[in-house]
Design a protein around this motif. Structure first.
Motif, PDB file in Angstrom:
ATOM      1  N   GLN A   1       0.842  -1.196   0.000  1.00 29.43           N
ATOM      2  CA  GLN A   1       0.000   0.000   0.000  1.00 29.43           C
ATOM      3  C   GLN A   1       0.876   1.244   0.000  1.00 29.43           C
TER       4      GLN A   1
ATOM      5  N   THR B   1      -1.794   1.278  -4.420  1.00 28.98           N
ATOM      6  CA  THR B   1      -1.275  -0.010  -3.983  1.00 28.98           C
ATOM      7  C   THR B   1      -0.658  -0.700  -5.183  1.00 28.98           C
TER       8      THR B   1
ATOM      9  N   ALA C   1      -7.075  -2.589  -0.402  1.00 30.04           N
ATOM     10  CA  ALA C   1      -6.643  -1.250  -0.806  1.00 30.04           C
ATOM     11  C   ALA C   1      -7.772  -0.234  -0.647  1.00 30.04           C
TER      12      ALA C   1
ATOM     13  N   GLN D   1      -7.061   3.648  -0.549  1.00 29.70           N
ATOM     14  CA  GLN D   1      -6.263   3.715  -1.771  1.00 29.70           C
ATOM     15  C   GLN D   1      -7.199   3.958  -2.966  1.00 29.70           C
TER      16      GLN D   1
END
Length: 186
Positions: free
Chosen positions: A99, A106, A134, A139
């Motif tokens: 990550q 990621t 993620a 993310q």
């Protein structure tokens, strides 16, 4: 839920299993693309137990996909079993990811499945697992590098990855990793 497999956390006790899967997978994956010498060099460079431990120290997380198996005639498991498992599941693939490799991104560093298990949806399952992790961490993108001649490019495009650019990385001994950088929005 598919009960034929599960995705599990790995521990240092599983590094040898990851190494064994890589050694079983790479000749099939890269045999038509890279020389045997380059494959051997890269496996040694990237898959020693010590190197896997260093990758984890730098933030790479490994997950292993284990598939339900029958025991052999003696009631004993086959090779590549996850440490601590009895005879029910065999490790057949793994993914390594990090990550915030780039801000809000990621990166999937490694994704391999034993050739005998390809086409069962396990690659998609591993990518979905990473995507969920993620997304839950805030993310916004998944990224990976793939050899520009690798047959898996179409698979990644099917899942929503797009090619961003070609990238050549010198890995020593006169060898290059010649990749497409691919990315997918989460």
């Amino acid at each position: 839920m598919n009960t034929n497999y599960r995705i599990v956390e790995t521990t240092p006790a599983d590094y040898e299993t990851i190494q064994n899967i890589a050694h079983a997978t790479w000749p099939d994956t890269f045999g038509d693309i890279l020389s045997g010498e380059q494959i051997d060099y890269m496996l040694g460079l990237m898959y020693s137990v010590e190197e896997l431990a260093k990758q984890v120290e730098k933030g790479v997380v490994f997950k292993m996909l284990v598939e339900a198996q029958q025991a052999n005639q003696n009631g004993k498991p086959n090779s590549h079993y996850l440490q601590g498992e009895m005879t029910r599941f065999k490790a057949v693939g793994y993914v390594g990811f990090q990550q915030d490799y780039l801000p809000n991104t990621t990166k999937i560093h490694k994704l391999y499945l034993l050739p005998s298990t390809q086409g069962k949806g396990y690659g998609k399952a591993l990518i979905n697992e990473v995507a969920i992790i993620a997304r839950n961490a805030g993310q916004q993108k998944l990224r990976l590098d793939v050899n520009y001649q690798n047959k898996a490019i179409g698979f990644y495009e099917h899942l929503g990855f797009v090619k961003l650019e070609r990238c050549n990385t010198d890995i020593g001994q006169g060898y290059l990793m010649e990749d497409w950088v691919m990315e997918m929005d989460l």
